[in-house]
Structures are given as C-alpha cells and as structure tokens.
Design a protein around this motif. Sequence first.
Motif, mmCIF file in Angstrom:
data_model
loop_
_atom_site.group_PDB
_atom_site.id
_atom_site.type_symbol
_atom_site.label_atom_id
_atom_site.label_comp_id
_atom_site.label_asym_id
_atom_site.label_seq_id
_atom_site.Cartn_x
_atom_site.Cartn_y
_atom_site.Cartn_z
ATOM 1 N N CYS A 129 39.916 43.103 42.450
ATOM 2 C CA CYS A 129 38.691 43.731 42.958
ATOM 3 C C CYS A 129 37.950 42.749 43.858
ATOM 4 C CB CYS A 129 37.819 44.121 41.773
ATOM 5 S SG CYS A 129 36.157 44.621 42.222
ATOM 6 N N CYS A 167 34.342 41.644 41.821
ATOM 7 C CA CYS A 167 34.344 40.817 40.605
ATOM 8 C C CYS A 167 35.571 39.918 40.509
ATOM 9 C CB CYS A 167 34.244 41.698 39.366
ATOM 10 S SG CYS A 167 35.705 42.700 39.055
ATOM 11 N N CYS A 217 37.183 49.991 40.193
ATOM 12 C CA CYS A 217 37.503 48.781 39.440
ATOM 13 C C CYS A 217 37.334 49.049 37.949
ATOM 14 C CB CYS A 217 36.589 47.643 39.879
ATOM 15 S SG CYS A 217 36.806 46.148 38.903
ATOM 16 N N CYS A 245 34.319 46.100 36.823
ATOM 17 C CA CYS A 245 32.910 46.196 37.234
ATOM 18 C C CYS A 245 32.538 47.587 37.725
ATOM 19 C CB CYS A 245 32.594 45.162 38.313
ATOM 20 S SG CYS A 245 33.316 45.523 39.922
HETATM 21 ZN ZN LIG Z 1 35.433 44.731 40.018
#
Ligand SMILES: [Zn+2]
Length: 128
Positions: free
Chosen positions: A20, A23, A39, A42
């Motif tokens: 991602c 994050c 994701c 997050c």
């Molecule tokens: Zn993420």
Amino acid sequence: MTEHAASGDLPIGRGLRGRCPRCGEGRLYQGFLGLRPRCEHCGLDYGFADAGDGPAVFVILIGGFIVVFAALIAEFLYQPPYWVHAALWIPLILLVTLAPLRLIKGLLIALQYHHRAQEGRLEFRDDA
Ligand SMILES: [Zn+2]
C-alpha cells in the motif's frame, strides 16, 4: 516527522514491494496484476490507482531495447541459426517483460499516490 519516516521507507519502496502506498503494510495486488479494492491494513481505497498503459510502455521500451540489442550482437558476432535465436530470445523476452511488470506498476501507483496525480478536470466558476 512525516509518515515516511515513521515507517522507515519511501513510497517508491512500497510500490516496488507491491505494498500500500500510504501505510506500506497492506498488499496492493490480488493475483498477478489485479488490484485489491482497498488496503487491508489502513483501508486506503485503491480506486484512485490507474497506471493505465504506463507499466507496459516502460516494459516495452526497456525490454525491447535489451532483447533487440542482444539479438543484434549475437547475430553480428556468431551468425547462429534461427532456432538458436528462438531458444535464446523467447525466454529472455518472457523474463524482461513479465518480471518487471508488477514492480513498475506498483512503482507508478505509489508515485501517483505520492504526487496526488489524477485526471485533469474542468473547473467552473460562478463569478463569470
Ligand atoms: Zn494501507
């Protein structure tokens, strides 16, 4: 500091690892090149991510240069029979096109997220 310093890496590294872009933890891909909807760590919605033909263009240009250059060198130096060309360059073509495709797509999506790149939009004003 920034979110990058907290996790110890940059969006470029996250993209190359297929993680991602926000994050760096959740996975980007579902399958070989398909994106997950969001994701899993997050919750970032991957709807913004559209690398388009970018990864394919880079793969074609870079991989094409490598294979054509190698084939020309081999032909000029050794003049091998055609079956040797086929045996050498078909596997090399698969290697230089399929291997970097995920890396480049992840990189472009990470850069797209980092720079907030998106399609151009017309802006209408009321004061006209
Ligand atoms: Zn993420």
